[in-house]
Write an enzyme that holds these catalytic residues in place. Structure first.
Site, mmCIF file in Angstrom:
data_model
loop_
_atom_site.group_PDB
_atom_site.id
_atom_site.type_symbol
_atom_site.label_atom_id
_atom_site.label_comp_id
_atom_site.label_asym_id
_atom_site.label_seq_id
_atom_site.Cartn_x
_atom_site.Cartn_y
_atom_site.Cartn_z
ATOM 1 N N GLU A 193 99.336 -2.045 -31.551
ATOM 2 C CA GLU A 193 100.342 -2.690 -30.691
ATOM 3 C C GLU A 193 101.543 -1.775 -30.512
ATOM 4 O O GLU A 193 102.104 -1.664 -29.420
ATOM 5 C CB GLU A 193 100.780 -4.034 -31.308
ATOM 6 C CG GLU A 193 101.660 -4.890 -30.382
ATOM 7 C CD GLU A 193 103.153 -4.606 -30.472
ATOM 8 O OE1 GLU A 193 103.904 -5.128 -29.638
ATOM 9 O OE2 GLU A 193 103.588 -3.838 -31.352
ATOM 10 N N HIS A 225 99.772 -8.502 -34.445
ATOM 11 C CA HIS A 225 99.320 -7.142 -34.738
ATOM 12 C C HIS A 225 99.437 -6.757 -36.213
ATOM 13 O O HIS A 225 100.405 -7.085 -36.883
ATOM 14 C CB HIS A 225 99.971 -6.116 -33.814
ATOM 15 C CG HIS A 225 101.454 -5.925 -33.927
ATOM 16 N ND1 HIS A 225 102.007 -4.947 -34.716
ATOM 17 C CD2 HIS A 225 102.491 -6.542 -33.316
ATOM 18 C CE1 HIS A 225 103.328 -4.968 -34.579
ATOM 19 N NE2 HIS A 225 103.646 -5.929 -33.741
ATOM 20 N N ASP A 233 107.654 -6.852 -38.838
ATOM 21 C CA ASP A 233 107.024 -6.623 -37.530
ATOM 22 C C ASP A 233 105.711 -5.893 -37.803
ATOM 23 O O ASP A 233 105.725 -4.685 -37.986
ATOM 24 C CB ASP A 233 107.973 -5.802 -36.655
ATOM 25 C CG ASP A 233 107.363 -5.391 -35.324
ATOM 26 O OD1 ASP A 233 106.310 -5.921 -34.957
ATOM 27 O OD2 ASP A 233 107.952 -4.520 -34.662
ATOM 28 N N HIS A 279 112.264 -2.620 -36.708
ATOM 29 C CA HIS A 279 111.915 -1.191 -36.789
ATOM 30 C C HIS A 279 112.844 -0.418 -37.719
ATOM 31 O O HIS A 279 112.956 0.803 -37.610
ATOM 32 C CB HIS A 279 111.824 -0.533 -35.409
ATOM 33 C CG HIS A 279 110.590 -0.957 -34.646
ATOM 34 N ND1 HIS A 279 110.035 -0.224 -33.629
ATOM 35 C CD2 HIS A 279 109.801 -2.051 -34.771
ATOM 36 C CE1 HIS A 279 108.968 -0.840 -33.160
ATOM 37 N NE2 HIS A 279 108.817 -1.967 -33.835
ATOM 38 N N ASP A 299 104.698 -12.680 -32.606
ATOM 39 C CA ASP A 299 105.368 -11.422 -32.940
ATOM 40 C C ASP A 299 106.828 -11.713 -33.286
ATOM 41 O O ASP A 299 107.284 -12.845 -33.159
ATOM 42 C CB ASP A 299 105.271 -10.449 -31.743
ATOM 43 C CG ASP A 299 105.269 -8.983 -32.172
ATOM 44 O OD1 ASP A 299 105.924 -8.642 -33.175
ATOM 45 O OD2 ASP A 299 104.617 -8.175 -31.492
HETATM 46 CO CO CO Z 1 107.331 -3.452 -33.333
HETATM 47 ZN ZN ZN Z 2 105.653 -6.343 -33.222
#
Ligand code: CO
Ligand code: ZN
Length: 330
Positions: A191, A60, A161, A300, A214
C-alpha cells in the site's frame, strides 16, 4: 486487544517484504475464516460467508522502510526510502534489517545544522568498519525499530499505519457471529508504495462494495494540520482524501449504522494521502467504496499514536456494518 496490537507491531513488513507479518496474521485468523488464500503479490485473503453481496475489506500489512543502495569502504550504508519516509523523522532513528542487523541513522554535517538533511545526505551505521565486514548488502531491506508503548488510553508505536487496522479487522473477523454477505478480509501488501496489493486483490475478488481500513491524520495537536478529526472521538468515516471521493452511499451506510448502534464517529476530509479504497473504487468497471479510518497522530514517524477507545469503536462499527444487509440508497 493490546497484546494483539503489540504482536502485530513487533513483526516487520516493509512493502514488498510482508511474508513474516502475513504468517502472524494468518495464525490469528485461521480458525475463523471459511477459506484463506494468498495471491501472487502476497495479499492474504480470508473469505467468510458465501452467496451474498461481495464485500471487500482492505487493511495493509506493509509499512514504510528503507533499502540499502550502497555500502562504502568504511561500512556505512547509503539507503533509499520504501514508501513515504519523512527526512525530519529519520536522523537518530534506528532500523532493523530483515536479516537481523540493527543500524542507527546518521547524517553528513550540513553547513546549517538546523536544517533537515535529505535522505541522500544520510547513512545507516550498523557498527561495521569496512565493506567486507558490513553484514548488510545492497538490496537488503529494513523497517524502523521502536518498541510498542502502552500509555493506558493512548498507544504508541511505529507502523500503527496500518497494523492498527489489521488488528481491527482481525478482531472484527473473530467477533462476527454471522453475515448475510460474502466477506473478503484482505490483508494487503504494498500500500505504501501506491496501493498495489489492493489493485490486484480487488481485480481478483471483483467486489460489489469495498471498504479500506486505515489510519488518518488528526487536527488536534498544537498548530497542527487544519482538520476536524481528533484522537478519542471515535473512528472516522472518510469523505475525501487526495486519492478518493468516497461513494456518498457508502458514507451514508457507515454514518447511519454508527448512529443506530450509538457508536461515536467523526467525518474525515484529509487533504493529502490516500488508501487502498482508491484502488478498490477504480477496479474493473468501478466499485462503490469508502474507508473506515482510525485517527492517528504523527503518521509515518516512529511514534504513531492512537486512542484505544477509537480502536474498540472501530471494531464495533465494522462488526455492525458487516452483520446486517446493505442497501446503498441513491
Ligand atoms: Co502510510
Ligand atoms: Zn496506511
Amino acid at each position: 486487544m493490546k497484546s494483539l496490537i503489540e504482536k502485530l507491531i513487533s513483526t516487520p513488513g516493509p512493502s514488498g517484504y510482508e511474508s513474516q507479518i502475513r504468517e502472524v496474521v494468518r495464525a490469528e485468523i485461521e480458525a475463523f475464516a471459511d477459506e484463506i488464500k494468498v495471491d501472487a503479490l502476497g495479499n492474504l485473503i480470508a473469505r467468510v460467508g458465501s452467496g451474498g453481496k461481495k464485500i471487500m475489506l482492505a487493511g495493509h500489512m506493509d509499512e514504510i522502510g528503507v533499502i540499502a543502495t550502497h555500502i562504502d569502504e568504511n561500512g556505512f550504508i547509503r539507503f533509499s526510502n520504501i514508501g513515504g519516509v519523512f527526512p525530519r523523522y529519520a536522523p537518530g532513528g534506528r532500523v532493523r534489517f530483515l536479516n537481523g542487523p540493527l543500524g542507527v541513522i546518521g547524517s553528513e554535517q550540513l553547513s546549517d545544522p538546523y536544517k533537515v538533511p535529505t535522505l541522500d545526505k544520510m547513512f545507516i551505521d550498523v557498527g561495521a568498519t569496512s565493506r567486507e565486514n558490513c553484514p548488510v548488502k545492497v538490496g537488503d531491506v529494513a523497517a524502523f525499530e521502536r518498541p510498542f508503548t502502552d500509555l493506558g488510553q493512548r498507544l504508541v508505536a511505529k507502523a500503527m499505519d496500518d497494523r492498527i487496522a489489521v488488528a481491527v479487522m482481525i478482531a472484527a473477523l473473530r467477533q462476527l457471529k454471522n453475515t448475510p454477505h460474502e466477506l473478503y478480509f484482505v490483508f494487503t501488501v504494498q500500500e505504501e508504495v501506491g496501493v498495489r496489493g489492493a489493485t490486484t486483490a480487488a481485480f481478483g475478488i471483483d467486489p460489489d462494495l469495498g471498504l479500506a481500513v486505515d489510519v488518518t491524520l488528526t487536527g488536534d495537536t498544537p498548530k497542527g494540520v487544519k482538520m476536524e478529526v481528533a484522537l478519542g472521538k471515535g473512528p472516522a468515516v472518510k469523505i475525501k482524501d487526495a486519492g478518493l471521493l468516497a461513494d456518498p452511499r457508502v458514507v451514508n451506510w457507515m454514518v447511519e449504522t454508527a448512529k443506530s448502534a450509538k457508536i461515536p464517529y467523526q467525518l474525515e476530509i484529509l487533504e493529502h494521502g490516500g488508501t487502498d479504497a482508491r484502488a478498490i473504487q477504480l477496479s474493473r468497471a468501478g466499485v462503490p467504496a469508502g474507508c473506515l479510518s482510525i485517527p492517528c497522530r504523527y503518521v509515518h514517524s516512529p511514534s504513531e499514536m492512537v486512542d484505544l477507545g477509537d480502536v474498540e469503536n472501530a471494531v464495533k462499527l465494522l462488526v455492525e456494518l458487516l452483520s446486517k444487509p446493505v442497501t446503498l440508497a441513491r
